[in-house]
Enzyme design. Structure first.
Site: not given
Ligand code: SAH
Length: 223
Positions: A36, A62-65
């Site tokens: 990431r 970028i989206s949260q994991p």
């Protein structure tokens, strides 16, 4: 030998995703595999393995994991699917899909983001992916139907074009955040015996799905 700090961060993140409901081992493995830190600006690398959305330029994130994990798990990929993704952004979620599906077509409206994402995915050796600059709310009819469709930007309503481009086969799925700008529901729409069944995975918050090409001032590269 003891773990490196990076390995420790990855293990901590996986444990926290697992506790929060990401149980699919293949999805967790894909998250552990895709670096990431490679998808964020150098200054954000130290926090790349924390469970947060992070800025990626052009006003996007970028989206949260955890959200990546829950959405990917909801797609129930087996490795044979052709997947359409709307909202390439950094390309991080795209890489996760490349790990778990046969082929991924990803659409992004910002040229600057699409170019960077393509460069990253190339460098990491992903070959089962194509990235297109276009308005993803229209889907991509020439490559339809898709076994799975994932939308990573918030839609006011489910775009009819996407339902039309979903495979008629049982188990075909569309995962999409739907609702107003401040909070959406993460919807899973599944095709079973020719009909659409929908359920919600709960509240989420995404940047909006914006129709049409970006204005030049919107498309700058700001990191
Ligand atoms: N999944 C991405 C994060 C996506 S953020 C990641 O892992 O990094 C949402 C993205 O959707 C943004 O990059 C935004 O530019 C894009 N987007 C918004 N509206 C769009 C549209 N109509 N068509 C294609 N992409 C769109």
């Amino acid at each position: 030998m003891s773990d490196s700090p990076r390995t420790r961060q990855i293990k901590d993140l996986l444990r926290s995703l697992n506790r929060a409901g990401v149980r699919d081992r293949d999805v967790l493995l894909a998250i552990a595999t895709v670096p990431r830190e490679y998808f964020v600006a150098p200054s954000l690398r130290p926090v790349a393995w924390t469970d947060h959305a992070l800025p990626i330029g052009a006003g996007q994130t970028i989206s949260q994991p955890l959200v990546v994990g829950l959405m990917t798990q909801a797609l129930r990929l087996t490795g044979t699917e052709r997947v359409l993704e709307i909202g390439t952004g950094s390309g991080y979620q795209t890489a996760i899909l490349c790990e778990l599906a046969r082929w991924v077509l990803s659409i992004e409206r910002h040229t600057s983001l699409a170019i960077q994402a393509r460069r990253r995915l190339d460098a990491l050796g992903y070959r089962n992916v194509a990235i297109i600059v276009a308005d993803g709310s229209e889907g991509w009819p020439p490559a339809a139907p898709f076994d799975r469709i994932l939308v990573t930007a918030a839609a006011r309503e489910v775009p009819a074009a996407l339902l039309e481009q979903l495979s008629p086969d049982d188990g075909a799925r569309l995962v999409i955040p739907v609702g107003p700008p401040d909070e959406q529901e993460l919807l899973v729409i599944e095709r079973r015996e020719g009909r659409f069944h929908r359920h919600s995975l709960g509240p989420v918050r995404f940047v909006p799905l914006v129709p049409g090409a970006p204005r030049p001032e919107e498309d700058e590269h700001n990191w």
